[in-house]
Motif scaffolding. Structure first.
Motif, PDB file in Angstrom:
ATOM      1  N   ASP A   5      27.162  -8.536 -39.734  1.00 29.28           N
ATOM      2  CA  ASP A   5      26.097  -9.325 -39.116  1.00 29.28           C
ATOM      3  C   ASP A   5      25.876  -8.982 -37.642  1.00 29.28           C
ATOM      4  N   LEU A   6      26.624  -8.046 -37.113  1.00 30.76           N
ATOM      5  CA  LEU A   6      26.556  -7.772 -35.674  1.00 30.76           C
ATOM      6  C   LEU A   6      25.153  -7.360 -35.238  1.00 30.76           C
ATOM      7  N   ASP A   7      24.558  -6.418 -35.941  1.00 28.56           N
ATOM      8  CA  ASP A   7      23.247  -5.920 -35.525  1.00 28.56           C
ATOM      9  C   ASP A   7      22.181  -7.006 -35.607  1.00 28.56           C
ATOM     10  N   ASP A   8      22.198  -7.788 -36.679  1.00 31.84           N
ATOM     11  CA  ASP A   8      21.209  -8.860 -36.823  1.00 31.84           C
ATOM     12  C   ASP A   8      21.398  -9.924 -35.748  1.00 31.84           C
ATOM     13  N   LEU A   9      22.644 -10.263 -35.453  1.00 36.11           N
ATOM     14  CA  LEU A   9      22.905 -11.267 -34.431  1.00 36.11           C
ATOM     15  C   LEU A   9      22.442 -10.758 -33.066  1.00 36.11           C
ATOM     16  N   ALA A  10      22.688  -9.466 -32.783  1.00 37.48           N
ATOM     17  CA  ALA A  10      22.258  -8.890 -31.517  1.00 37.48           C
ATOM     18  C   ALA A  10      20.734  -8.950 -31.394  1.00 37.48           C
ATOM     19  N   ALA A  11      20.028  -8.543 -32.457  1.00 37.20           N
ATOM     20  CA  ALA A  11      18.562  -8.556 -32.430  1.00 37.20           C
ATOM     21  C   ALA A  11      18.035  -9.974 -32.233  1.00 37.20           C
ATOM     22  N   ARG A  12      18.690 -10.929 -32.840  1.00 35.73           N
ATOM     23  CA  ARG A  12      18.258 -12.324 -32.724  1.00 35.73           C
ATOM     24  C   ARG A  12      18.273 -12.800 -31.278  1.00 35.73           C
ATOM     25  N   HIS A  13      19.229 -12.293 -30.498  1.00 37.87           N
ATOM     26  CA  HIS A  13      19.373 -12.729 -29.110  1.00 37.87           C
ATOM     27  C   HIS A  13      18.773 -11.738 -28.108  1.00 37.87           C
ATOM     28  N   GLY A  14      18.092 -10.709 -28.623  1.00 41.05           N
ATOM     29  CA  GLY A  14      17.486  -9.733 -27.721  1.00 41.05           C
ATOM     30  C   GLY A  14      18.509  -8.890 -26.992  1.00 41.05           C
ATOM     31  N   LEU A  15      19.641  -8.648 -27.628  1.00 45.30           N
ATOM     32  CA  LEU A  15      20.716  -7.863 -27.041  1.00 45.30           C
ATOM     33  C   LEU A  15      20.984  -6.636 -27.891  1.00 45.30           C
ATOM     34  N   SER A  16      21.652  -5.659 -27.326  1.00 42.40           N
ATOM     35  CA  SER A  16      22.143  -4.548 -28.125  1.00 42.40           C
ATOM     36  C   SER A  16      23.478  -4.951 -28.745  1.00 42.40           C
ATOM     37  N   ALA A  17      23.871  -4.219 -29.776  1.00 45.78           N
ATOM     38  CA  ALA A  17      25.178  -4.492 -30.393  1.00 45.78           C
ATOM     39  C   ALA A  17      26.290  -4.304 -29.365  1.00 45.78           C
ATOM     40  N   GLU A  18      26.131  -3.311 -28.489  1.00 42.21           N
ATOM     41  CA  GLU A  18      27.141  -3.064 -27.460  1.00 42.21           C
ATOM     42  C   GLU A  18      27.246  -4.241 -26.490  1.00 42.21           C
ATOM     43  N   ASP A  19      26.099  -4.845 -26.170  1.00 42.43           N
ATOM     44  CA  ASP A  19      26.118  -6.021 -25.287  1.00 42.43           C
ATOM     45  C   ASP A  19      26.867  -7.178 -25.937  1.00 42.43           C
ATOM     46  N   VAL A  20      26.621  -7.396 -27.232  1.00 44.65           N
ATOM     47  CA  VAL A  20      27.301  -8.481 -27.929  1.00 44.65           C
ATOM     48  C   VAL A  20      28.807  -8.262 -27.913  1.00 44.65           C
ATOM     49  N   VAL A  21      29.222  -7.034 -28.205  1.00 42.73           N
ATOM     50  CA  VAL A  21      30.659  -6.733 -28.206  1.00 42.73           C
ATOM     51  C   VAL A  21      31.248  -6.963 -26.817  1.00 42.73           C
ATOM     52  N   ALA A  22      30.548  -6.488 -25.786  1.00 47.59           N
ATOM     53  CA  ALA A  22      31.062  -6.660 -24.423  1.00 47.59           C
ATOM     54  C   ALA A  22      31.172  -8.130 -24.054  1.00 47.59           C
ATOM     55  N   ARG A  23      30.170  -8.910 -24.420  1.00 45.92           N
ATOM     56  CA  ARG A  23      30.211 -10.339 -24.109  1.00 45.92           C
ATOM     57  C   ARG A  23      31.308 -11.043 -24.910  1.00 45.92           C
ATOM     58  N   HIS A  24      31.428 -10.708 -26.184  1.00 42.62           N
ATOM     59  CA  HIS A  24      32.411 -11.375 -27.035  1.00 42.62           C
ATOM     60  C   HIS A  24      33.834 -11.012 -26.630  1.00 42.62           C
ATOM     61  N   ALA A  25      34.051  -9.735 -26.323  1.00 47.71           N
ATOM     62  CA  ALA A  25      35.396  -9.288 -25.970  1.00 47.71           C
ATOM     63  C   ALA A  25      35.727  -9.539 -24.501  1.00 47.71           C
ATOM     64  N   GLY A  26      34.755 -10.013 -23.726  1.00 45.00           N
ATOM     65  CA  GLY A  26      34.983 -10.226 -22.305  1.00 45.00           C
ATOM     66  C   GLY A  26      35.411 -11.634 -21.949  1.00 45.00           C
ATOM     67  N   ARG A  27      35.739 -12.441 -22.940  1.00 48.90           N
ATOM     68  CA  ARG A  27      36.115 -13.834 -22.693  1.00 48.90           C
ATOM     69  C   ARG A  27      37.591 -14.073 -23.039  1.00 48.90           C
ATOM     70  N   VAL A  28      38.148 -15.119 -22.442  1.00 46.03           N
ATOM     71  CA  VAL A  28      39.459 -15.621 -22.849  1.00 46.03           C
ATOM     72  C   VAL A  28      39.203 -16.887 -23.653  1.00 46.03           C
ATOM     73  N   TYR A  29      39.658 -16.889 -24.898  1.00 47.52           N
ATOM     74  CA  TYR A  29      39.391 -18.007 -25.803  1.00 47.52           C
ATOM     75  C   TYR A  29      40.633 -18.881 -25.935  1.00 47.52           C
ATOM     76  N   GLN A  30      40.399 -20.151 -26.215  1.00 48.72           N
ATOM     77  CA  GLN A  30      41.494 -21.075 -26.509  1.00 48.72           C
ATOM     78  C   GLN A  30      41.476 -21.419 -27.987  1.00 48.72           C
ATOM     79  N   VAL A  31      42.653 -21.380 -28.609  1.00 44.87           N
ATOM     80  CA  VAL A  31      42.775 -21.852 -29.987  1.00 44.87           C
ATOM     81  C   VAL A  31      42.779 -23.374 -29.941  1.00 44.87           C
ATOM     82  N   TYR A  32      41.693 -23.973 -30.400  1.00 49.18           N
ATOM     83  CA  TYR A  32      41.595 -25.423 -30.398  1.00 49.18           C
ATOM     84  C   TYR A  32      42.306 -26.030 -31.598  1.00 49.18           C
TER      85      TYR A  32
END
Length: 246
Positions: free
Chosen positions: A110-137
């Motif tokens: 779903d990466l490409d479709d999700l990127a297109a939905r937000h007007g981003l490239s797939a590379e942008d989505v990966v950079a944004r997703h991998a650029g965060r520190v997440y907490q296990v809730y």
């Protein structure tokens, strides 16, 4: 048992059948609420109440399972009330996991479709997703399924209109304002953007569950060519995701 009304500074306590109670600290996804949940969980683990079978932390509440034949419910409620009123949560080490992920392609359909939905490239989505520190809730839905907070708001995406009946184990997905690491194959309405070779749930391994509520997650993009070797190592029980304490 009847539910107890909340005090201005206290949680709401609700009966869940005749063998569990829920201690609710709020009604949203919020780090401060989750910190109170984990603090209460730690206090009850350090000072167990007789008859309590299990505690299950969630985003905003702690579910306490107890044996009604072994537990004095008024005592249980009193102990919970006292624990909630402690001035500061107990200090604890936080584990930060570095989790390898192959993004896109057959690993994240779903990466490409999700990127297109937000007007981003797939590379942008990966950079944004991998650029965060997440907490296990919380861990739930399936054994070892980790719900993570901290998703970039620009990637928040409503769940799929038509859920898939089966998605691969260890998928990395986005659903609403959350992202998650799945544990075993199963149905999902979330958007699959990648997959990790690390096993969050592995019967026979010690520990069976890799992640726990309160842990932190950092995703590390890896090339598809690395998948086979890392997946084989993880299947043998070797550490693929690594952790440090802070």
């Amino acid at each position: 048992m009847t539910s107890a009304a909340p005090t201005p500074a206290g949680p709401r306590i609700l009966a869940c059948g005749d063998a569990a109670i829920s201690i609710e600290f709020g009604d949203g996804i919020d780090p401060a609420l989750n910190a109170r949940v984990l603090a209460l969980d730690s206090v009850l683990a350090a000072d167990p109440v007789p008859g309590v079978v299990e505690t299950v932390p969630t985003y905003r509440s702690l579910l306490v399972h107890y044996d009604p034949l072994e537990t004095d419910v008024p005592l249980l409620l009193a102990r919970i009330d006292a624990a909630c009123r402690r001035a500061a949560p107990p200090r604890r080490d936080v584990r930060r996991w570095r989790v390898p992920v192959v993004y896109g392609g057959a690993f994240g359909m779903d990466l490409d479709d999700l990127a297109a939905r937000h007007g981003l490239s797939a590379e942008d989505v990966v950079a944004r997703h991998a650029g965060r520190v997440y907490q296990v809730y919380m861990i739930g839905f399936m054994p070892g399924f980790a719900y993570l907070g901290g998703l970039d708001p620009a990637l928040a995406t409503p769940r799929r209109v038509e859920p898939r009946m089966e998605t691969p184990a260890q998928s990395i997905s986005i659903g609403g304002a959350q992202t998650a690491i799945s544990s075993v194959a199963g149905p999902s309405g979330w958007h699959m953007i990648g997959r990790t070779p690390a096993r969050g749930f592995m019967p026979g391994r010690d520990p069976v569950f890799l992640y726990a509520a309160g842990d932190e997650i950092v995703f590390e993009p890896i090339p598809e060519r690395d998948w086979a070797a890392l997946d084989a190592a993880a299947a043998r029980g070797e550490p693929v995701a690594t952790s440090t304490s802070r």
